[in-house]
Write an enzyme that holds these catalytic residues in place. Structure first.
Site, PDB file in Angstrom:
ATOM      1  N   PRO A  88      -2.480  12.488   2.508  1.00  0.00           N
ATOM      2  CA  PRO A  88      -3.298  12.827   4.333  1.00  0.00           C
ATOM      3  C   PRO A  88      -3.004  11.358   5.312  1.00  0.00           C
ATOM      4  O   PRO A  88      -2.629  10.467   4.650  1.00  0.00           O
ATOM      5  CB  PRO A  88      -4.908  12.712   3.785  1.00  0.00           C
ATOM      6  CG  PRO A  88      -5.196  12.597   2.392  1.00  0.00           C
ATOM      7  CD  PRO A  88      -3.746  12.396   1.717  1.00  0.00           C
ATOM      8  N   LYS A 134       1.651   4.260  -2.682  1.00  0.00           N
ATOM      9  CA  LYS A 134       1.317   5.559  -2.100  1.00  0.00           C
ATOM     10  C   LYS A 134       2.606   6.873  -2.746  1.00  0.00           C
ATOM     11  O   LYS A 134       2.919   7.932  -3.499  1.00  0.00           O
ATOM     12  CB  LYS A 134       0.674   5.829  -0.690  1.00  0.00           C
ATOM     13  CG  LYS A 134      -0.621   5.713  -0.849  1.00  0.00           C
ATOM     14  CD  LYS A 134      -1.374   6.129  -2.104  1.00  0.00           C
ATOM     15  CE  LYS A 134      -2.849   5.331  -2.540  1.00  0.00           C
ATOM     16  NZ  LYS A 134      -4.398   6.521  -2.859  1.00  0.00           N
ATOM     17  N   TYR A 139       0.276  -1.407  -0.506  1.00  0.00           N
ATOM     18  CA  TYR A 139      -0.431   0.193  -0.215  1.00  0.00           C
ATOM     19  C   TYR A 139       1.260   1.080   0.178  1.00  0.00           C
ATOM     20  O   TYR A 139       0.886   2.050  -1.171  1.00  0.00           O
ATOM     21  CB  TYR A 139      -0.980  -0.205   1.656  1.00  0.00           C
ATOM     22  CG  TYR A 139      -1.699   1.566   1.208  1.00  0.00           C
ATOM     23  CD1 TYR A 139      -3.215   2.216   0.390  1.00  0.00           C
ATOM     24  CD2 TYR A 139      -1.355   2.346   2.333  1.00  0.00           C
ATOM     25  CE1 TYR A 139      -2.995   3.096   0.474  1.00  0.00           C
ATOM     26  CE2 TYR A 139      -2.086   3.370   2.012  1.00  0.00           C
ATOM     27  CZ  TYR A 139      -2.910   3.591   1.179  1.00  0.00           C
ATOM     28  OH  TYR A 139      -4.078   4.821   1.109  1.00  0.00           O
TER      29      TYR A 139
HETATM   30  P1  NDP Z   1     -12.966   5.307   0.759  1.00  0.00           P
HETATM   31  O1  NDP Z   1     -12.503   3.474   0.699  1.00  0.00           O
HETATM   32  O2  NDP Z   1     -14.372   5.601   1.112  1.00  0.00           O
HETATM   33  O3  NDP Z   1     -13.371   5.374  -1.018  1.00  0.00           O
HETATM   34  C1  NDP Z   1     -12.901   4.822  -2.013  1.00  0.00           C
HETATM   35  C2  NDP Z   1     -13.286   5.120  -3.076  1.00  0.00           C
HETATM   36  O4  NDP Z   1     -12.550   4.507  -4.351  1.00  0.00           O
HETATM   37  C3  NDP Z   1     -14.580   4.383  -3.177  1.00  0.00           C
HETATM   38  O5  NDP Z   1     -15.375   5.193  -4.193  1.00  0.00           O
HETATM   39  C4  NDP Z   1     -14.097   3.447  -3.981  1.00  0.00           C
HETATM   40  O6  NDP Z   1     -15.344   2.916  -5.133  1.00  0.00           O
HETATM   41  C5  NDP Z   1     -12.962   3.969  -5.656  1.00  0.00           C
HETATM   42  N1  NDP Z   1     -12.518   2.321  -5.365  1.00  0.00           N
HETATM   43  C6  NDP Z   1     -11.813   1.290  -5.824  1.00  0.00           C
HETATM   44  N2  NDP Z   1     -11.050   0.445  -6.386  1.00  0.00           N
HETATM   45  C7  NDP Z   1     -11.848   1.315  -7.392  1.00  0.00           C
HETATM   46  C8  NDP Z   1     -11.867   0.741  -8.503  1.00  0.00           C
HETATM   47  N3  NDP Z   1     -11.159  -0.544  -9.027  1.00  0.00           N
HETATM   48  N4  NDP Z   1     -11.995   1.703 -10.420  1.00  0.00           N
HETATM   49  C9  NDP Z   1     -12.772   2.334  -9.455  1.00  0.00           C
HETATM   50  N5  NDP Z   1     -12.642   3.441  -7.828  1.00  0.00           N
HETATM   51  C10 NDP Z   1     -12.861   2.600  -7.112  1.00  0.00           C
HETATM   52  O7  NDP Z   1     -12.144   5.725   1.130  1.00  0.00           O
HETATM   53  P2  NDP Z   1     -11.195   7.068   1.636  1.00  0.00           P
HETATM   54  O8  NDP Z   1     -11.921   8.412   0.593  1.00  0.00           O
HETATM   55  O9  NDP Z   1     -10.875   7.449   2.003  1.00  0.00           O
HETATM   56  O10 NDP Z   1      -9.888   7.336   0.122  1.00  0.00           O
HETATM   57  C11 NDP Z   1      -9.729   7.577  -1.185  1.00  0.00           C
HETATM   58  C12 NDP Z   1      -8.374   7.559  -1.112  1.00  0.00           C
HETATM   59  O11 NDP Z   1      -7.405   8.220  -0.293  1.00  0.00           O
HETATM   60  C13 NDP Z   1      -7.907   6.608  -1.622  1.00  0.00           C
HETATM   61  O12 NDP Z   1      -6.753   6.800  -2.893  1.00  0.00           O
HETATM   62  C14 NDP Z   1      -6.866   6.359  -0.261  1.00  0.00           C
HETATM   63  O13 NDP Z   1      -6.429   4.758  -0.122  1.00  0.00           O
HETATM   64  C15 NDP Z   1      -6.324   7.805  -0.208  1.00  0.00           C
HETATM   65  N6  NDP Z   1      -6.120   7.436   1.600  1.00  0.00           N
HETATM   66  C16 NDP Z   1      -6.823   7.625   2.439  1.00  0.00           C
HETATM   67  C17 NDP Z   1      -6.285   7.704   3.214  1.00  0.00           C
HETATM   68  C18 NDP Z   1      -7.444   7.606   5.046  1.00  0.00           C
HETATM   69  O14 NDP Z   1      -6.993   7.751   6.682  1.00  0.00           O
HETATM   70  N7  NDP Z   1      -9.155   6.761   4.348  1.00  0.00           N
HETATM   71  C19 NDP Z   1      -5.432   8.396   4.349  1.00  0.00           C
HETATM   72  C20 NDP Z   1      -4.304   8.236   3.001  1.00  0.00           C
HETATM   73  C21 NDP Z   1      -5.000   8.127   1.570  1.00  0.00           C
HETATM   74  P3  NDP Z   1     -16.148   2.003  -5.305  1.00  0.00           P
HETATM   75  O15 NDP Z   1     -15.373   0.625  -4.315  1.00  0.00           O
HETATM   76  O16 NDP Z   1     -18.208   2.380  -5.446  1.00  0.00           O
HETATM   77  O17 NDP Z   1     -15.121   1.108  -6.963  1.00  0.00           O
HETATM   78  C1  8X3 Z   2      -3.943   5.918   4.672  1.00  0.00           C
HETATM   79  C2  8X3 Z   2      -3.391   6.012   5.698  1.00  0.00           C
HETATM   80  O1  8X3 Z   2      -2.113   5.362   7.553  1.00  0.00           O
HETATM   81  O2  8X3 Z   2      -3.757   4.677   6.927  1.00  0.00           O
HETATM   82  O3  8X3 Z   2      -3.465   6.314   3.305  1.00  0.00           O
HETATM   83  O4  8X3 Z   2      -1.953   4.019   5.545  1.00  0.00           O
HETATM   84  S1  8X3 Z   2      -2.714   5.425   6.455  1.00  0.00           S
END
Ligand code: NDP
Ligand code: 8X3
Length: 256
Positions: free
Chosen positions: A186, A160, A156
């Site tokens: 984030p 990133k 993961y």
């Molecule tokens: P969520 O799980 O709430 O949202 C993830 C989104 O990604 C969903 O809308 C999902 O939609 C979509 N997704 C996943 N796989 C696919 C795919 N193959 N095709 C299209 N859409 C896809 O998580 P977050 O909003 O937290 O995450 C958003 C981004 O931020 C990610 O890249 C995550 O790694 C990153 N992130 C998150 C953090 C956190 O702590 N929450 C911190 C740092 C980064 P669906 O399943 O409908 O396809």
């Molecule tokens: C999501 C934040 O700290 O769980 O990217 O990897 S962490």
């Protein structure tokens, strides 16, 4: 008074069915943009369209791992949605927290296919239009995991780190254009992220955020909106953000 800063702009949001993508879709629409909201879960997109009930929102079921679907979607966008000038490259996921020697190889592949290949595919498809119009913002969703290793973060975090470096390299290639690129990094944000990471285990997911005032999806969208609203001559290359209750630990040492 509504700040209509995004009026006349067209945004493509990946991962709009939840978390940051959904929050950003709402903010962009409030700011006057036209938004193409995408994700795999068509029922979520339908619910969003029904709730927001605006002709400035177009929803499209899309799996970012599928090049044919990406090409077909982009080829059939009606005007004015066909002139994308904000790309919110956000779809992504973490699967599991197992150590590298015990992790599921399929989980690793899914993270690479989504977080790396999916983001690259969308970027490659959208960038030519931005370059032709000499206008655009690309927001790539990286993570603090790009810079700070932790046990079980293996692939993961590596995906990133790719997103961060890809973003910086895009800046090099786009020098001479008006296109801006930002890597958003984030820390803990309370979305469906951990439910997905723990394969639907809500109890384990909830424990991640227990006793912590974590960031919300809208907190992160607020920061992304701030980046987009900056004067056009300023490019934020990368931006790291965390809840105040999250910080860094010392190096781990294995003593005899
Ligand atoms: P969520 O799980 O709430 O949202 C993830 C989104 O990604 C969903 O809308 C999902 O939609 C979509 N997704 C996943 N796989 C696919 C795919 N193959 N095709 C299209 N859409 C896809 O998580 P977050 O909003 O937290 O995450 C958003 C981004 O931020 C990610 O890249 C995550 O790694 C990153 N992130 C998150 C953090 C956190 O702590 N929450 C911190 C740092 C980064 P669906 O399943 O409908 O396809
Ligand atoms: C999501 C934040 O700290 O769980 O990217 O990897 S962490």
């Amino acid at each position: 008074m509504t700040d209509n800063w995004a009026s006349g702009r067209v945004a493509l949001v990946t991962g709009a069915t939840s978390g940051f993508g959904e929050a950003m879709t709402r903010r962009l629409l409030t700011a006057g943009a036209h938004v193409i909201a995408t994700g795999r879960r068509a029922d979520r997109l339908d619910a969003l369209a029904t709730e927001l009930a605006t002709a400035r929102l177009l929803t499209r079921a899309l799996d970012v791992r599928d090049q044919t679907s990406i090409d077909a979607m982009l080829a059939h966008l009606p005007a004015p949605f066909d002139a994308i000038d904000i790309l919110f490259n956000n779809a992504g996921l973490a699967l599991g927290l197992s150590k590298a020697h015990e992790a599921d190889l399929d989980d690793w592949q899914t993270m690479i296919d989504t977080n790396v290949s999916g983001l690259v595919r969308i970027t490659r498809a959208v960038l030519p239009g931005m370059v032709t119009r000499n206008r655009g913002d690309v927001i790539n969703m990286s993570s603090v995991a790009a810079s700070y290793p932790y046990p079980g973060g293996n692939v993961y975090g590596a995906t990133k780190a790719f997103v961060r470096q890809f973003s910086l390299n895009l800046r090099s290639d786009l020098l001479g254009t008006k296109i801006r690129v930002t890597s958003i990094e984030p820390g803990m944000a309370d979305t469906e992220f951990s439910v997905v990471r723990f394969n639907g285990d809500k109890t384990s997911a909830d424990k991640v955020y227990q006793g912590v005032h974590a960031m919300s999806a809208d907190d992160v969208a607020l920061v992304c909106e701030g980046v987009l609203k900056l004067p056009a001559h300023i490019n934020i290359n990368s931006l790291e953000l965390m809840p105040v209750q999250q910080a860094f630990g010392p190096f781990a040492v294995n003593r005899d």
